[in-house]
Enzyme design. Structure first.
Site, PDB file in Angstrom:
ATOM      1  N   ARG A 308     -64.596 -23.128 -21.270  1.00  0.00           N
ATOM      2  CA  ARG A 308     -63.499 -22.154 -21.342  1.00  0.00           C
ATOM      3  C   ARG A 308     -63.080 -21.612 -19.979  1.00  0.00           C
ATOM      4  NH1 ARG A 308     -66.546 -20.783 -26.002  1.00  0.00           N
ATOM      5  NH2 ARG A 308     -65.401 -21.265 -27.913  1.00  0.00           N
ATOM      6  N   LYS A 330     -50.016 -24.819 -12.961  1.00  0.00           N
ATOM      7  CA  LYS A 330     -49.755 -25.821 -13.998  1.00  0.00           C
ATOM      8  C   LYS A 330     -50.752 -26.968 -13.868  1.00  0.00           C
ATOM      9  CE  LYS A 330     -44.811 -25.471 -15.015  1.00  0.00           C
ATOM     10  NZ  LYS A 330     -43.532 -26.237 -14.995  1.00  0.00           N
ATOM     11  N   GLU A 372     -39.447 -33.031  -3.401  1.00  0.00           N
ATOM     12  CA  GLU A 372     -39.720 -31.653  -3.825  1.00  0.00           C
ATOM     13  C   GLU A 372     -39.296 -30.656  -2.751  1.00  0.00           C
ATOM     14  OE1 GLU A 372     -40.576 -30.659  -6.689  1.00  0.00           O
ATOM     15  OE2 GLU A 372     -41.519 -32.356  -7.717  1.00  0.00           O
ATOM     16  N   LYS A 417     -42.247 -21.127  -3.740  1.00  0.00           N
ATOM     17  CA  LYS A 417     -42.750 -21.318  -5.092  1.00  0.00           C
ATOM     18  C   LYS A 417     -43.561 -20.117  -5.554  1.00  0.00           C
ATOM     19  CE  LYS A 417     -44.889 -24.536  -8.267  1.00  0.00           C
ATOM     20  NZ  LYS A 417     -45.358 -25.913  -8.517  1.00  0.00           N
ATOM     21  N   GLU A 427     -43.409 -19.554 -16.987  1.00  0.00           N
ATOM     22  CA  GLU A 427     -42.166 -20.312 -17.161  1.00  0.00           C
ATOM     23  C   GLU A 427     -41.385 -19.853 -18.382  1.00  0.00           C
ATOM     24  OE1 GLU A 427     -40.718 -24.842 -16.176  1.00  0.00           O
ATOM     25  OE2 GLU A 427     -42.616 -24.589 -17.219  1.00  0.00           O
ATOM     26  N   ARG A 431     -38.758 -19.305 -13.518  1.00  0.00           N
ATOM     27  CA  ARG A 431     -39.553 -20.425 -13.015  1.00  0.00           C
ATOM     28  C   ARG A 431     -38.959 -21.775 -13.402  1.00  0.00           C
ATOM     29  NH1 ARG A 431     -46.171 -21.028 -12.920  1.00  0.00           N
ATOM     30  NH2 ARG A 431     -46.195 -23.155 -12.123  1.00  0.00           N
ATOM     31  N   ASN A 435     -37.707 -26.883 -11.863  1.00  0.00           N
ATOM     32  CA  ASN A 435     -37.619 -28.201 -12.494  1.00  0.00           C
ATOM     33  C   ASN A 435     -36.296 -28.901 -12.203  1.00  0.00           C
ATOM     34  OD1 ASN A 435     -40.171 -28.465 -14.007  1.00  0.00           O
ATOM     35  ND2 ASN A 435     -39.442 -26.633 -15.055  1.00  0.00           N
ATOM     36  N   HIS A 438     -35.965 -32.664 -12.537  1.00  0.00           N
ATOM     37  CA  HIS A 438     -37.125 -33.143 -13.283  1.00  0.00           C
ATOM     38  C   HIS A 438     -36.791 -33.574 -14.706  1.00  0.00           C
ATOM     39  CE1 HIS A 438     -39.143 -31.444  -9.874  1.00  0.00           C
ATOM     40  NE2 HIS A 438     -40.335 -31.717 -10.350  1.00  0.00           N
ATOM     41  N   HIS A 442     -38.481 -36.919 -15.166  1.00  0.00           N
ATOM     42  CA  HIS A 442     -39.605 -37.115 -16.090  1.00  0.00           C
ATOM     43  C   HIS A 442     -39.278 -38.167 -17.149  1.00  0.00           C
ATOM     44  CE1 HIS A 442     -41.795 -33.020 -15.344  1.00  0.00           C
ATOM     45  NE2 HIS A 442     -42.025 -33.904 -14.413  1.00  0.00           N
ATOM     46  N   HIS A 455     -43.457 -40.052  -8.701  1.00  0.00           N
ATOM     47  CA  HIS A 455     -42.833 -38.827  -9.200  1.00  0.00           C
ATOM     48  C   HIS A 455     -41.698 -38.357  -8.296  1.00  0.00           C
ATOM     49  CE1 HIS A 455     -42.392 -34.940 -11.097  1.00  0.00           C
ATOM     50  NE2 HIS A 455     -42.621 -34.331  -9.943  1.00  0.00           N
TER      51      HIS A 455
END
Length: 554
Positions: A308, A330, A372, A417, A427, A431, A435, A438, A442, A455
Site C-alpha cells: 500500500r 502519474k 514535451e 509542470k 487532473e 492539469r 496533455n 497526447h 496516445h 512517445h
C-alpha cells in the site's frame, strides 16, 4: 587554451578516446607512449627490459614536460602509470585538466586481450605490456588500480567508460569541459514540490547521479534499497552506483527489466511484485526507478501499490522523463486497449535529474524528449518557446549544447509542470493542458503497436494535428502553427505521418482518452503560443482533420 590529459589504467581507452576527442575539440593529439618510443628509439617493452621501470619513468616525466610545451591546448593521452610520480601529477594539474577514464580491471583486461587478438588477425605483432606480463594479469590490473586510485581520483573530471562506446565517452567529456568553461557555478537547481504530506524536492544537477548516496542519506532511509532499471541502462550506471551506495553504507539490490514500452505491462508488474516479496522488502525501504519513462511509470506504480505504498525515488535518464513523466506523480501500466489506462497518482520522496546522463542516449531517444519541451512552450511559456527557437541549432546537435542552457531548460520545464500540478494534482481541471498533443499521440502509439513510434514522436505528430484542428476551427493562426511545426522539424521530430495506420482506427481509440467526459473528447487546443484552452470540438472537424492527416501519406 589548457591541455586535456587523459589518465587511467591500460585498457581504459585513452588512445582511442584521445584521437576522437582531439578531432571533436580541434586540438592536436599527443600520445606520451609514442613520444617516448620516438625519443628513445626503442619500443617501451625493450626499455623496460633493458633499463628497468625507474629509467622508463624518468623518460616518461621528461617527455610529458616536453609535450606540455610542444603545443598549446593539446589532448595528451598518457600512460597508465604517469600518475605514479608526484612531479607528473603537479605538472598536469598546473597546465591543464585531467580526465580520469574509469574502467573496472575485468573490462580493461577484456579490451587488452581483444586488442592483441585483432593485431594477430591483421598479421601484426601484438603490443607487449610489461606490467601485465605474468600468470595472472587480472590480479596485476586490480593491484595497479588499487595503488593508483588515489592519484587517479585527483583528476578534475571523472568519466566512467564501462558500457559506453568511445563516441559516448567523448560526448560526455566534451560536455564536462563545456561545463567548466561556463560561468555557471554548477550549483543544483532545486524546486520544492508542495503537495502537503507528499512534498518533495525535484533537483536538476549536472553530475548529480554521482551524489545519489548523499541525497538518499538526507531522506533517512533504511540501508536496504531496491533499484529497478532496464537492459539499456544497467551497464552504463548500475556498477558505479552499487559501489557508491555500498561505500555509503547502503545495501542495494537490483532488478533489470527489458528496455522498451512493452515492459509497461501487467506481466512485468507481477514480476516486480514477486521479486520484492522474495526479498522480503519492507514498507519503509525505498524503491529507486533508474531509467526513462517506462521504468519511471512502472516502478512508480509498483511503489504505489506494494504494501500500500513504499518510498519512491525517481532518477530519470531520458530527456522526456526528466522534463515530464518523472514529475507529477502519474504512474501506471498500459492495457492492450489503451495507453496508461491502469495507474495511480503517487509522488516520489525525491526526483533527481542529471542532464549529463543524456549524453549516452541514442539520437532518436534523445530527440523525442524535445516534443514535451516544445509542448510546454505552446501551452504555458512563449518565452521558453522563443528560447528554443533561438538555440535550436545547438540543441539539436546536442553534443555541443551549453550545459548550463540544457540545465536551465530542464529546470524551467519542471517548474512549469510543478506550478500546474500544485494547482490541480489529480487532473480535475487545469492539469489537462499538459496533455496537448497526447490525445492523437496516445491513439497512434496504441493503434500502431507500442514501440513503432516513440512517445515523443507520437506527441509531435499529435501536436501538428492538434494545431491543424485548432486552425480549422478558427482558434489558432496559420503563422503560429507554422512556427510550432518548424521548431519541431528543426529539432528532428516528425511533422508528417508516414505509415499504415488507418484514420478510422485513430478516431476509435480517441474515445478511450482519459479526458473524455460524457463520451465527448475534451481537446487541448492552442489559441496562441503560450496559451491553450480545453474544449470539445465539432465531430465533423475532428473527423476531417484526422482523416486528412492519416491518409495518402504512406
Amino acid at each position: 587554451m589548457q591541455h586535456v590529459f587523459l589518465i587511467g589504467l591500460s585498457g581504459s581507452g585513452k588512445s582511442t578516446v584521445g584521437s576522437l576527442l582531439a578531432q571533436k575539440l580541434g586540438k592536436p593529439l599527443l600520445d606520451i607512449d609514442m613520444l617516448i618510443e620516438e625519443e628513445c628509439g626503442e619500443r617501451i617493452p625493450t626499455i623496460f627490459t633493458r633499463y628497468g621501470e625507474d629509467y622508463f619513468r624518468t623518460c616518461e616525466s621528461r617527455v610529458l614536460l616536453k609535450a606540455t610545451q610542444m603545443a598549446q591546448g593539446a589532448v595528451i593521452a598518457t600512460g597508465g602509470g604517469v600518475v605514479v610520480r608526484s612531479e607528473n601529477r603537479a605538472l598536469m594539474k598546473a597546465s591543464g585538466i585531467r580526465v580520469f577514464l574509469h574502467v573496472e580491471p575485468e573490462v580493461a583486461l577484456v579490451r587488452l586481450q581483444e586488442q592483441q587478438r585483432m593485431a594477430q588477425v591483421h598479421g601484426n605483432k601484438p603490443e607487449e605490456r610489461p606490467l601485465l606480463s605474468g600468470p595472472d594479469p587480472l590480479a596485476r590490473l586490480q593491484q595497479l588500480l588499487a595503488i593508483r586510485m588515489p592519484w587517479y581520483e585527483e583528476a578534475e573530471l571523472v568519466c566512467r567508460t564501462q558500457g559506453k562506446s568511445a563516441e559516448q565517452v567523448v560526448q560526455e567529456i566534451v560536455a564536462m569541459l563545456n561545463k567548466i568553461d561556463e560561468s555557471a557555478d554548477g550549483a543544483p537547481m532545486v524546486r520544492r514540490v508542495q503537495l502537503g504530506p507528499d512534498s518533495y524536492d525535484a533537483i536538476v544537477e549536472w553530475g548529480g547521479i554521482g551524489r545519489l548516496a548523499t541525497y538518499l542519506k538526507r531522506l533517512q532511509l533504511p540501508p536496504r534499497i531496491f533499484m529497478v532499471t532496464d537492459s539499456n541502462i544497467h551497464d552504463l550506471y548500475v556498477p558505479g552506483l552499487i559501489t557508491q551506495l555500498t561505500d555509503a553504507g547502503f545495501e542495494p539490490h537490483v532488478y533489470t527489466i527489458p528496455a522498451g514500452e512493452a515492459s509497461k505491462s501487467q506481466q512485468q508488474l507481477n514480476a516486480l511484485y514477486d521479486w520484492l516479496i522474495e526479498q522480503y522488502a519492507e514498507r519503509r525501504e525505498a524503491i529507486i526507478a533508474l531509467g526513462g519513462g517506462v521504468v519511471g511509470d512502472l516502478v512508480g506504480y509498483v511503489a504505489a501499490t506494494y504494501l500500500r505504498g513504499v518510498p519512491l525515488v525517481q532518477i530519470p535518464t531520458s530527456l522526456l522523463a526528466q522534463v515530464d513523466s518523472a514529475i507529477g506523480g502519474k504512474c501506471g501500466i498500459n492495457h492492450p486497449k489503451g495507453k496508461n489506462l491502469i495507474g495511480a497518482f503517487y509522488h516520489p520522496r525525491l526526483m533527481l535529474a542529471d542532464p549529463a546522463v543524456l549524453l549516452t542516449l541514442p539520437a532518436r531517444q534523445r530527440i523525442e524528449g524535445w516534443a514535451e519541451i516544445v509542448k510546454y512552450g505552446i501551452i504555458l511559456d512563449a518565452e521558453l518557446f522563443a528560447l528554443l527557437e533561438k538555440h535550436v541549432d545547438v540543441l539539436h546537435d546536442f553534443n555541443h549544447s551549453p550545459t548550463a542552457l540544457l540545465c536551465q531548460i530542464i529546470a524551467r520545464c519542471i517548474d512549469l509542470k510543478v506550478t500546474v500540478i500544485e494547482e490541480d494534482e489529480r487532473e480535475q481541471g487545469r492539469r489537462a493542458i499538459l496533455n496537448y498533443g497526447h490525445t492523437i499521440g496516445h491513439a497512434l502509439e496504441n493503434v500502431s503497436g507500442y514501440g513503432e513510434w516513440l512517445h515523443g514522436e507520437a506527441v509531435s505528430l499529435g501536436m501538428v494535428a492538434a494545431a491543424q484542428l485548432a486552425q480549422e476551427a478558427g482558434m489558432f493562426s496559420a503563422a503560429e502553427a507554422i512556427r510550432q511545426n518548424t521548431l519541431l522539424a528543426k529539432l528532428g521530430l516528425p511533422t508528417a505521418y508516414r505509415g499504415d495506420v488507418q484514420a478510422r482506427d485513430i478516431l476509435a481509440k480517441i474515445q478511450l482518452d482519459k479526458k473524455v467526459v460524457g463520451k465527448r473528447v475534451r481537446w487541448v487546443m492552442p489559441r496562441h503560443i503560450g496559451e491553450v484552452v480545453v474544449t470539445p470540438m465539432p465531430d465533423e472537424i475532428v473527423q476531417r482533420v484526422v482523416t486528412t492527416f492519416f491518409a495518402e501519406k504512406r
